[in-house]
Design a protein around this motif. Structure first.
Motif, PDB file in Angstrom:
ATOM      1  N   HIS A 124       0.824  -1.207   0.000  1.00  0.00           N
ATOM      2  CA  HIS A 124       0.000   0.000   0.000  1.00  0.00           C
ATOM      3  C   HIS A 124       0.861   1.261   0.000  1.00  0.00           C
ATOM      4  N   GLY A 125       0.551   2.168  -0.927  1.00  0.00           N
ATOM      5  CA  GLY A 125       1.296   3.411  -1.045  1.00  0.00           C
ATOM      6  C   GLY A 125       2.473   3.313  -1.990  1.00  0.00           C
ATOM      7  N   GLY A 126       2.833   2.088  -2.384  1.00  0.00           N
ATOM      8  CA  GLY A 126       3.915   1.889  -3.339  1.00  0.00           C
ATOM      9  C   GLY A 126       3.368   1.591  -4.724  1.00  0.00           C
ATOM     10  N   ARG A 127       4.257   1.182  -5.614  1.00  0.00           N
ATOM     11  CA  ARG A 127       3.836   0.846  -6.976  1.00  0.00           C
ATOM     12  C   ARG A 127       4.046  -0.646  -7.206  1.00  0.00           C
ATOM     13  N   THR A 128       2.976  -1.337  -7.558  1.00  0.00           N
ATOM     14  CA  THR A 128       3.033  -2.766  -7.847  1.00  0.00           C
ATOM     15  C   THR A 128       2.562  -2.980  -9.283  1.00  0.00           C
ATOM     16  N   VAL A 129       3.417  -3.574 -10.102  1.00  0.00           N
ATOM     17  CA  VAL A 129       3.111  -3.783 -11.520  1.00  0.00           C
ATOM     18  C   VAL A 129       3.175  -5.274 -11.827  1.00  0.00           C
ATOM     19  N   PHE A 130       2.186  -5.745 -12.591  1.00  0.00           N
ATOM     20  CA  PHE A 130       2.084  -7.160 -12.951  1.00  0.00           C
ATOM     21  C   PHE A 130       2.331  -7.331 -14.448  1.00  0.00           C
ATOM     22  N   LEU A 131       3.204  -8.266 -14.797  1.00  0.00           N
ATOM     23  CA  LEU A 131       3.501  -8.570 -16.196  1.00  0.00           C
ATOM     24  C   LEU A 131       2.801  -9.870 -16.558  1.00  0.00           C
ATOM     25  N   GLU A 132       1.958  -9.821 -17.589  1.00  0.00           N
ATOM     26  CA  GLU A 132       1.118 -10.974 -17.926  1.00  0.00           C
ATOM     27  C   GLU A 132       1.178 -11.271 -19.425  1.00  0.00           C
ATOM     28  N   GLU A 133       1.255 -12.551 -19.768  1.00  0.00           N
ATOM     29  CA  GLU A 133       1.348 -12.988 -21.159  1.00  0.00           C
ATOM     30  C   GLU A 133      -0.005 -13.067 -21.870  1.00  0.00           C
ATOM     31  N   ASP A 134      -1.087 -13.229 -21.103  1.00  0.00           N
ATOM     32  CA  ASP A 134      -2.422 -13.474 -21.664  1.00  0.00           C
ATOM     33  C   ASP A 134      -3.237 -12.182 -21.630  1.00  0.00           C
ATOM     34  N   LEU A 135      -3.413 -11.568 -22.801  1.00  0.00           N
ATOM     35  CA  LEU A 135      -4.108 -10.284 -22.877  1.00  0.00           C
ATOM     36  C   LEU A 135      -5.567 -10.409 -22.447  1.00  0.00           C
ATOM     37  N   SER A 136      -6.222 -11.494 -22.807  1.00  0.00           N
ATOM     38  CA  SER A 136      -7.622 -11.667 -22.420  1.00  0.00           C
ATOM     39  C   SER A 136      -7.754 -11.795 -20.903  1.00  0.00           C
ATOM     40  N   TRP A 137      -6.763 -12.399 -20.267  1.00  0.00           N
ATOM     41  CA  TRP A 137      -6.778 -12.522 -18.810  1.00  0.00           C
ATOM     42  C   TRP A 137      -6.585 -11.159 -18.151  1.00  0.00           C
ATOM     43  N   ILE A 138      -5.730 -10.323 -18.731  1.00  0.00           N
ATOM     44  CA  ILE A 138      -5.546  -8.960 -18.227  1.00  0.00           C
ATOM     45  C   ILE A 138      -6.875  -8.215 -18.249  1.00  0.00           C
ATOM     46  N   ASN A 139      -7.577  -8.311 -19.378  1.00  0.00           N
ATOM     47  CA  ASN A 139      -8.864  -7.612 -19.507  1.00  0.00           C
ATOM     48  C   ASN A 139      -9.870  -8.126 -18.483  1.00  0.00           C
ATOM     49  N   GLN A 140      -9.867  -9.411 -18.243  1.00  0.00           N
ATOM     50  CA  GLN A 140     -10.799 -10.006 -17.282  1.00  0.00           C
ATOM     51  C   GLN A 140     -10.514  -9.522 -15.858  1.00  0.00           C
ATOM     52  N   ILE A 141      -9.244  -9.514 -15.466  1.00  0.00           N
ATOM     53  CA  ILE A 141      -8.883  -9.073 -14.121  1.00  0.00           C
ATOM     54  C   ILE A 141      -9.106  -7.582 -13.951  1.00  0.00           C
ATOM     55  N   GLN A 142      -8.813  -6.799 -14.980  1.00  0.00           N
ATOM     56  CA  GLN A 142      -8.971  -5.348 -14.877  1.00  0.00           C
ATOM     57  C   GLN A 142     -10.429  -4.947 -14.705  1.00  0.00           C
ATOM     58  N   LYS A 143     -11.329  -5.720 -15.282  1.00  0.00           N
ATOM     59  CA  LYS A 143     -12.746  -5.431 -15.087  1.00  0.00           C
ATOM     60  C   LYS A 143     -13.155  -5.626 -13.634  1.00  0.00           C
ATOM     61  N   LYS A 144     -12.537  -6.604 -12.974  1.00  0.00           N
ATOM     62  CA  LYS A 144     -12.873  -6.892 -11.586  1.00  0.00           C
ATOM     63  C   LYS A 144     -12.101  -6.003 -10.622  1.00  0.00           C
TER      64      LYS A 144
END
Length: 289
Positions: A124-144
């Motif tokens: 919390h308060g920092g920057r956390t970045v996730f690198l993902e190979e599956d673009l459709s999975w990114i879209n699914q998680i970002q919606k939630k």
């Protein structure tokens, strides 16, 4: 396997309670830290402080004690979800101990999944970045979870190449040169990521992706090598690198081979913690001392 596929329901209740307890403990840590800071500030104020300023300090004090929205969302999610991360309490605690010492910080994670909200909240308060190979999975998680920061990356390797790539990384001098991954000539290095990923000095890096459980998957060879190169290439200090699933041959061999046995700090269950120092402040250091 990737984080998104690493979930199971047994023993779901125990792990769910564990996650909730972890969040509450981290929340208490944040509150105590904010209380200490605010208390120190108030005690140093002079007696000439106006009533208006005193009221403002009181409001700030109360605001600091509110549960941050990101933690509230995480608590609610894990309290009601039937899906929990696969990492055990002991494995999660390895990274948590470092986050308690370093957060807020820069935290880079190879993989996006059901535990992503947990890691972002614990930083919390920092920057956390996730690198993902599956673009459709990114879209699914970002919606939630729209507050999570994720980047789409591509891998050019196959798990079947692991033996050859280990030999390349171990024997070719180009793979022992420390520098910007974008200009590296080593076949193992990951290129094509957004520039901001290379430009940031990451305090913590976790390798829990890409997929690597059958021959057609990319495997984590490049992710592990690149994480180590980023740690060595920082201006100064050290990077805590975590590799999960070290019970598998690739994760086991590549983590000790390129993050180095001498940098291994701890292993608990299937996770290893390496502390990789900057090589830019050392005089001609060996890639693995």
């Amino acid at each position: 396997m990737s984080i998104k596929s690493k979930t199971h329901n047994h023993p779901m209740i125990t792990l769910k309670l564990t996650l909730i307890c972890l969040f509450f403990l981290f929340l208490i840590f944040l509150l105590l830290r904010s209380n200490f800071t605010t208390s120190s500030f108030i005690s140093s104020s002079t007696s000439r402080t106006s009533n208006k300023d005193s009221q403002s300090q009181t409001n700030d004090y109360q605001t600091c004690n509110k549960i941050p929205p990101s933690l509230s969302t995480a608590l609610l999610h894990y309290a009601t979800s039937k899906i929990t991360p696969q990492q055990t309490y002991q494995e999660i605690s390895v990274t948590l101990r470092i986050l308690q010492r370093k957060s807020p910080c820069n935290f880079l994670i190879f993989g996006l999944g059901y535990d992503s909200l947990m890691w972002a909240s614990l930083n919390h308060g920092g920057r956390t970045v996730f690198l993902e190979e599956d673009l459709s999975w990114i879209n699914q998680i970002q919606k939630k979870f729209p507050t999570l920061e994720s980047k789409h990356v591509k891998y050019n390797t196959k798990l079947t190449e692991a033996d050859r790539l280990f030999e390349v990384g171990s024997e070719h001098e180009l793979c022992k040169v420390v520098g910007d991954p974008r200009t590296s000539k080593c076949e193992l290095v990951m290129k094509g990521m957004p520039d901001e990923i290379y430009d940031v000095e990451w305090d913590l890096i976790m390798v829990d992706a890409p997929t690597g459980w059958h021959d057609a998957t990319p495997g984590r060879m490049s992710a592990i090598y690149t994480a180590g190169l980023m740690g060595r290439n920082r201006e100064e200090g050290e990077t805590d690198v975590f590799v999960h699933d070290v019970n598998r041959p690739v994760e086991d061999r590549f983590s000790t081979g390129f993050l180095c046995q001498s940098y291994l700090t701890e292993q608990v269950g299937r996770i290893r913690h390496f502390t990789v120092p900057s090589h830019r402040v050392l005089s001609k250091p060996a890639f693995c001392p």
